[in-house]
Scaffold this active site. Structure first.
Site, PDB file in Angstrom:
ATOM      1  N   ILE A  73      38.308  47.361  49.684  1.00  0.00           N
ATOM      2  CA  ILE A  73      39.320  47.328  50.750  1.00  0.00           C
ATOM      3  C   ILE A  73      40.189  48.583  50.685  1.00  0.00           C
ATOM      4  O   ILE A  73      40.463  49.218  51.710  1.00  0.00           O
ATOM      5  CB  ILE A  73      40.172  46.039  50.645  1.00  0.00           C
ATOM      6  CG1 ILE A  73      39.287  44.815  50.939  1.00  0.00           C
ATOM      7  CG2 ILE A  73      41.352  46.088  51.611  1.00  0.00           C
ATOM      8  CD1 ILE A  73      39.933  43.466  50.655  1.00  0.00           C
ATOM      9  N   ASP A 108      44.673  54.331  40.445  1.00  0.00           N
ATOM     10  CA  ASP A 108      43.539  53.491  40.059  1.00  0.00           C
ATOM     11  C   ASP A 108      42.993  54.030  38.735  1.00  0.00           C
ATOM     12  O   ASP A 108      42.515  55.169  38.680  1.00  0.00           O
ATOM     13  CB  ASP A 108      42.448  53.539  41.145  1.00  0.00           C
ATOM     14  CG  ASP A 108      41.305  52.551  40.873  1.00  0.00           C
ATOM     15  OD1 ASP A 108      40.956  52.350  39.687  1.00  0.00           O
ATOM     16  OD2 ASP A 108      40.766  52.004  41.839  1.00  0.00           O
ATOM     17  N   ALA A 168      46.561  41.879  48.797  1.00  0.00           N
ATOM     18  CA  ALA A 168      45.646  41.668  47.667  1.00  0.00           C
ATOM     19  C   ALA A 168      45.853  40.277  47.076  1.00  0.00           C
ATOM     20  O   ALA A 168      45.233  39.306  47.539  1.00  0.00           O
ATOM     21  CB  ALA A 168      45.835  42.767  46.632  1.00  0.00           C
ATOM     22  N   ARG A 169      46.710  40.183  46.107  1.00  0.00           N
ATOM     23  CA  ARG A 169      47.051  38.885  45.524  1.00  0.00           C
ATOM     24  C   ARG A 169      48.528  38.875  45.160  1.00  0.00           C
ATOM     25  O   ARG A 169      49.067  39.890  44.698  1.00  0.00           O
ATOM     26  CB  ARG A 169      46.219  38.603  44.255  1.00  0.00           C
ATOM     27  CG  ARG A 169      44.765  38.199  44.535  1.00  0.00           C
ATOM     28  CD  ARG A 169      44.654  36.819  45.193  1.00  0.00           C
ATOM     29  NE  ARG A 169      43.279  36.412  45.441  1.00  0.00           N
ATOM     30  CZ  ARG A 169      42.611  36.577  46.581  1.00  0.00           C
ATOM     31  NH1 ARG A 169      43.213  37.159  47.606  1.00  0.00           N
ATOM     32  NH2 ARG A 169      41.376  36.146  46.716  1.00  0.00           N
ATOM     33  N   ASP A 171      50.678  39.251  52.984  1.00  0.00           N
ATOM     34  CA  ASP A 171      49.717  38.211  53.373  1.00  0.00           C
ATOM     35  C   ASP A 171      49.495  37.249  52.214  1.00  0.00           C
ATOM     36  O   ASP A 171      48.883  36.201  52.384  1.00  0.00           O
ATOM     37  CB  ASP A 171      48.384  38.847  53.788  1.00  0.00           C
ATOM     38  CG  ASP A 171      47.414  37.818  54.341  1.00  0.00           C
ATOM     39  OD1 ASP A 171      47.826  37.045  55.249  1.00  0.00           O
ATOM     40  OD2 ASP A 171      46.266  37.764  53.884  1.00  0.00           O
ATOM     41  N   GLU A 212      51.758  30.639  46.035  1.00  0.00           N
ATOM     42  CA  GLU A 212      51.197  30.588  47.387  1.00  0.00           C
ATOM     43  C   GLU A 212      50.729  29.165  47.661  1.00  0.00           C
ATOM     44  O   GLU A 212      49.892  28.663  46.906  1.00  0.00           O
ATOM     45  CB  GLU A 212      50.035  31.567  47.491  1.00  0.00           C
ATOM     46  CG  GLU A 212      49.574  31.805  48.915  1.00  0.00           C
ATOM     47  CD  GLU A 212      48.525  32.913  49.001  1.00  0.00           C
ATOM     48  OE1 GLU A 212      48.848  34.059  48.635  1.00  0.00           O
ATOM     49  OE2 GLU A 212      47.400  32.607  49.386  1.00  0.00           O
ATOM     50  N   HIS A 245      47.990  34.103  54.056  1.00  0.00           N
ATOM     51  CA  HIS A 245      46.665  34.489  53.547  1.00  0.00           C
ATOM     52  C   HIS A 245      45.611  34.448  54.668  1.00  0.00           C
ATOM     53  O   HIS A 245      44.605  33.743  54.574  1.00  0.00           O
ATOM     54  CB  HIS A 245      46.258  33.558  52.388  1.00  0.00           C
ATOM     55  CG  HIS A 245      45.335  34.217  51.416  1.00  0.00           C
ATOM     56  ND1 HIS A 245      45.480  34.100  50.054  1.00  0.00           N
ATOM     57  CD2 HIS A 245      44.244  34.995  51.605  1.00  0.00           C
ATOM     58  CE1 HIS A 245      44.521  34.775  49.446  1.00  0.00           C
ATOM     59  NE2 HIS A 245      43.762  35.338  50.366  1.00  0.00           N
ATOM     60  N   ILE A 246      45.900  35.213  55.710  1.00  0.00           N
ATOM     61  CA  ILE A 246      45.005  35.217  56.877  1.00  0.00           C
ATOM     62  C   ILE A 246      44.320  36.562  57.084  1.00  0.00           C
ATOM     63  O   ILE A 246      43.622  36.757  58.084  1.00  0.00           O
ATOM     64  CB  ILE A 246      45.755  34.856  58.177  1.00  0.00           C
ATOM     65  CG1 ILE A 246      46.888  35.864  58.448  1.00  0.00           C
ATOM     66  CG2 ILE A 246      46.293  33.434  58.129  1.00  0.00           C
ATOM     67  CD1 ILE A 246      47.390  35.837  59.874  1.00  0.00           C
ATOM     68  N   ALA A 295      38.483  37.152  56.623  1.00  0.00           N
ATOM     69  CA  ALA A 295      37.802  36.545  57.770  1.00  0.00           C
ATOM     70  C   ALA A 295      38.351  35.150  58.041  1.00  0.00           C
ATOM     71  O   ALA A 295      38.538  34.354  57.126  1.00  0.00           O
ATOM     72  CB  ALA A 295      36.299  36.466  57.484  1.00  0.00           C
TER      73      ALA A 295
HETATM   74  N1  LIG Z   1      44.299  38.595  51.910  1.00  0.00           N
HETATM   75  C1  LIG Z   1      43.018  38.254  51.959  1.00  0.00           C
HETATM   76  O1  LIG Z   1      42.631  37.420  52.774  1.00  0.00           O
HETATM   77  C2  LIG Z   1      42.036  38.917  51.047  1.00  0.00           C
HETATM   78  C3  LIG Z   1      40.666  38.925  51.364  1.00  0.00           C
HETATM   79  C4  LIG Z   1      39.784  39.595  50.530  1.00  0.00           C
HETATM   80  C5  LIG Z   1      40.236  40.211  49.353  1.00  0.00           C
HETATM   81  N2  LIG Z   1      41.576  40.144  49.061  1.00  0.00           N
HETATM   82  C6  LIG Z   1      42.090  40.811  47.858  1.00  0.00           C
HETATM   83  O2  LIG Z   1      42.080  42.220  48.106  1.00  0.00           O
HETATM   84  C7  LIG Z   1      41.984  42.914  46.851  1.00  0.00           C
HETATM   85  C8  LIG Z   1      40.841  43.928  46.914  1.00  0.00           C
HETATM   86  O3  LIG Z   1      39.604  43.234  47.083  1.00  0.00           O
HETATM   87  P1  LIG Z   1      38.224  44.038  46.974  1.00  0.00           P
HETATM   88  O4  LIG Z   1      37.116  43.104  47.264  1.00  0.00           O
HETATM   89  O5  LIG Z   1      38.359  45.279  47.769  1.00  0.00           O
HETATM   90  O6  LIG Z   1      38.262  44.400  45.420  1.00  0.00           O
HETATM   91  P2  LIG Z   1      37.146  45.076  44.498  1.00  0.00           P
HETATM   92  O7  LIG Z   1      36.425  44.041  43.725  1.00  0.00           O
HETATM   93  O8  LIG Z   1      36.332  46.048  45.291  1.00  0.00           O
HETATM   94  O9  LIG Z   1      38.090  45.887  43.487  1.00  0.00           O
HETATM   95  C9  LIG Z   1      37.593  46.463  42.332  1.00  0.00           C
HETATM   96  C10 LIG Z   1      38.233  47.806  42.139  1.00  0.00           C
HETATM   97  O10 LIG Z   1      39.664  47.705  42.018  1.00  0.00           O
HETATM   98  C11 LIG Z   1      40.140  48.827  41.281  1.00  0.00           C
HETATM   99  N3  LIG Z   1      41.035  48.396  40.194  1.00  0.00           N
HETATM  100  C12 LIG Z   1      40.723  47.584  39.144  1.00  0.00           C
HETATM  101  N4  LIG Z   1      41.798  47.467  38.324  1.00  0.00           N
HETATM  102  C13 LIG Z   1      42.786  48.232  38.863  1.00  0.00           C
HETATM  103  C14 LIG Z   1      44.133  48.520  38.469  1.00  0.00           C
HETATM  104  N5  LIG Z   1      44.664  48.039  37.330  1.00  0.00           N
HETATM  105  N6  LIG Z   1      44.876  49.323  39.272  1.00  0.00           N
HETATM  106  C15 LIG Z   1      44.359  49.850  40.401  1.00  0.00           C
HETATM  107  N7  LIG Z   1      43.079  49.619  40.815  1.00  0.00           N
HETATM  108  C16 LIG Z   1      42.313  48.824  40.050  1.00  0.00           C
HETATM  109  C17 LIG Z   1      38.903  49.529  40.710  1.00  0.00           C
HETATM  110  O11 LIG Z   1      38.593  50.652  41.516  1.00  0.00           O
HETATM  111  C18 LIG Z   1      37.811  48.487  40.841  1.00  0.00           C
HETATM  112  O12 LIG Z   1      36.517  49.049  40.964  1.00  0.00           O
HETATM  113  C19 LIG Z   1      41.772  41.836  45.782  1.00  0.00           C
HETATM  114  O13 LIG Z   1      43.013  41.517  45.188  1.00  0.00           O
HETATM  115  C20 LIG Z   1      41.275  40.652  46.586  1.00  0.00           C
HETATM  116  O14 LIG Z   1      41.511  39.431  45.933  1.00  0.00           O
HETATM  117  C21 LIG Z   1      42.466  39.523  49.867  1.00  0.00           C
END
Ligand SMILES: NC(=O)c1ccc[n+]([C@@H]2O[C@H](COP(=O)([O-])OP(=O)(O)OC[C@H]3O[C@@H](n4cnc5c(N)ncnc54)[C@H](O)[C@@H]3O)[C@@H](O)[C@H]2O)c1
Length: 333
Positions: free
Chosen positions: A162, A183, A243-244, A267, A272, A291-292, A295
């Protein structure tokens, strides 16, 4: 066809209708022998027969946990294809240890989160929420006080799928955003190739007009944005978190936003959902959605399409597009 793989659906019943609308379901039925029983609890007697034969489990939100006991009931299982994002909620290490292929639709779920984040970043870069709060209080900013997005510095925490999607969109914008990236898994050269400047997290907080959080929920990312780091944000800066919630100290964020010094677009929160009456919910310079960003509604079938595509790849013996590897689990969402 006799050689079609036995496939079992495992997710909440209301999710199934969103994930596999009729046309997608027909595609799946043409590919595999889909068992009529939907499995939501692997220990239920009704799950015994479908699991005994299952070669592929197509899981979704509400899927049962796949632990040693569940795997013992599914001796032929060779692939778990998840029609949702993270598999960490239901796929236990035993699944990988048994050599079962695992796929997730995290790529398909990422796209709407990127869209949502960009909408928040555009608002944040123009200080929409803070200005709206001032307006409600009877103040209008003078022309010279109004902020534009051109040249704004956007701090991206995490070059996750993302985070990378957001960086790509920021680069494509006509505003000339400057992008900082924090990162620990990325080198300066990799960041530069993405179009961002790799920086220490403290400097990112100090130097950004908008900070947007995209790192996974891991032990080391808990309260990554604690009171000290939130205190480093510039006056008038904004925090975007899709993210979270665990990555941000909610109490410290509430204190900072309550002064009007920074704005927030959230979000996700910790806890939560936030309890009714929580102070953060009442602040006009804070937008909270439940948390929307991922998808939802009509978009959920994107996850089903990704899963059916990967079922088809698995049948053909091709690499899975959403393959999840045990070695990556410690750094991915
Ligand atoms: N709001 C929502 O509805 C929603 C939906 C999908 C994902 N998310 C959240 O979005 C975030 C990103 O999801 P994703 O699928 O892109 O993740 P991902 O699995 O692709 O992320 C992995 C990457 O995060 C980076 N990372 C790891 N530790 C780190 C740190 N300490 N500091 C900075 N970067 C670091 C690294 O580059 C790693 O490869 C997650 O927290 C996920 O839970 C939220």
């Amino acid at each position: 066809m006799a050689d079609r793989p036995k496939l079992v659906l495992a997710m909440a019943p209301d999710v199934l209708a969103l994930v596999l609308p009729p046309a997608l379901r027909a595609r799946l039925d043409a590919l595999a022998d889909v068992h009529p029983v939907l499995v939501t609890d692997t220990a239920e007697p009704a799950a015994a027969a479908p699991l005994a034969d299952a070669q592929v489990l197509l899981t979704g939100w509400g899927a049962p946990v796949l632990d040693t006991a569940a795997l013992a009931r599914a001796p032929r299982l060779a692939a778990v294809v998840h029609a949702a994002g993270t598999v960490k909620g239901h796929v236990r290490p035993e699944v990988f240890a048994r050599g079962i292929a695992v796929s997730s639709a995290a790529d398909a779920n990422a796209a709407p989160v990127v869209d949502y984040t960009m909408a928040a970043v555009w608002f944040a870069a123009r200080r929409a929420l803070g200005t709206a709060a001032d307006y409600v209080a009877g103040r209008q900013p003078a022309l010279t006080e109004r902020r534009g997005a051109d040249g704004a510095v956007i701090g991206v925490i995490g070059a996750s799928r993302i985070g990378r999607g957001v960086i790509a969109r920021l680069r494509a914008a006509p505003t000339g955003f400057r992008i900082l990236l924090a990162d620990p898994y990325v080198t300066p050269a990799e960041a530069a190739a993405l179009g961002a400047t790799l920086t220490d997290l403290d400097d990112l907080c100090r130097g950004s007009d908008v900070v947007t959080v995209h790192a996974p929920d891991l032990p080391e990312t808990r309260h990554l944005l604690d009171a000290r780091r939130l205190g480093l944000l510039r006056d008038g800066a904004a925090l975007v978190n899709t993210a979270r919630g665990s990555l941000v100290d909610t109490d410290a964020l509430t204190r900072e936003c309550a002064t009007g010094r920074i704005d927030a677009y959230l979000d996700v929160t910790e806890p939560e959902p936030l309890p009714r009456g929580h102070r953060l919910l009442a602040l006009r310079n804070v937008l909270i959605t439940p948390h929307i960003a991922g998808a939802q509604g009509t978009e959920v079938q994107r996850l089903g399409r990704h899963a059916v595509d990967d079922v088809e790849r698995w049948i053909r013996g091709e690499p899975l597009l959403g393959a999840v590897h045990a070695a990556d689990l410690a750094r991915i969402a």
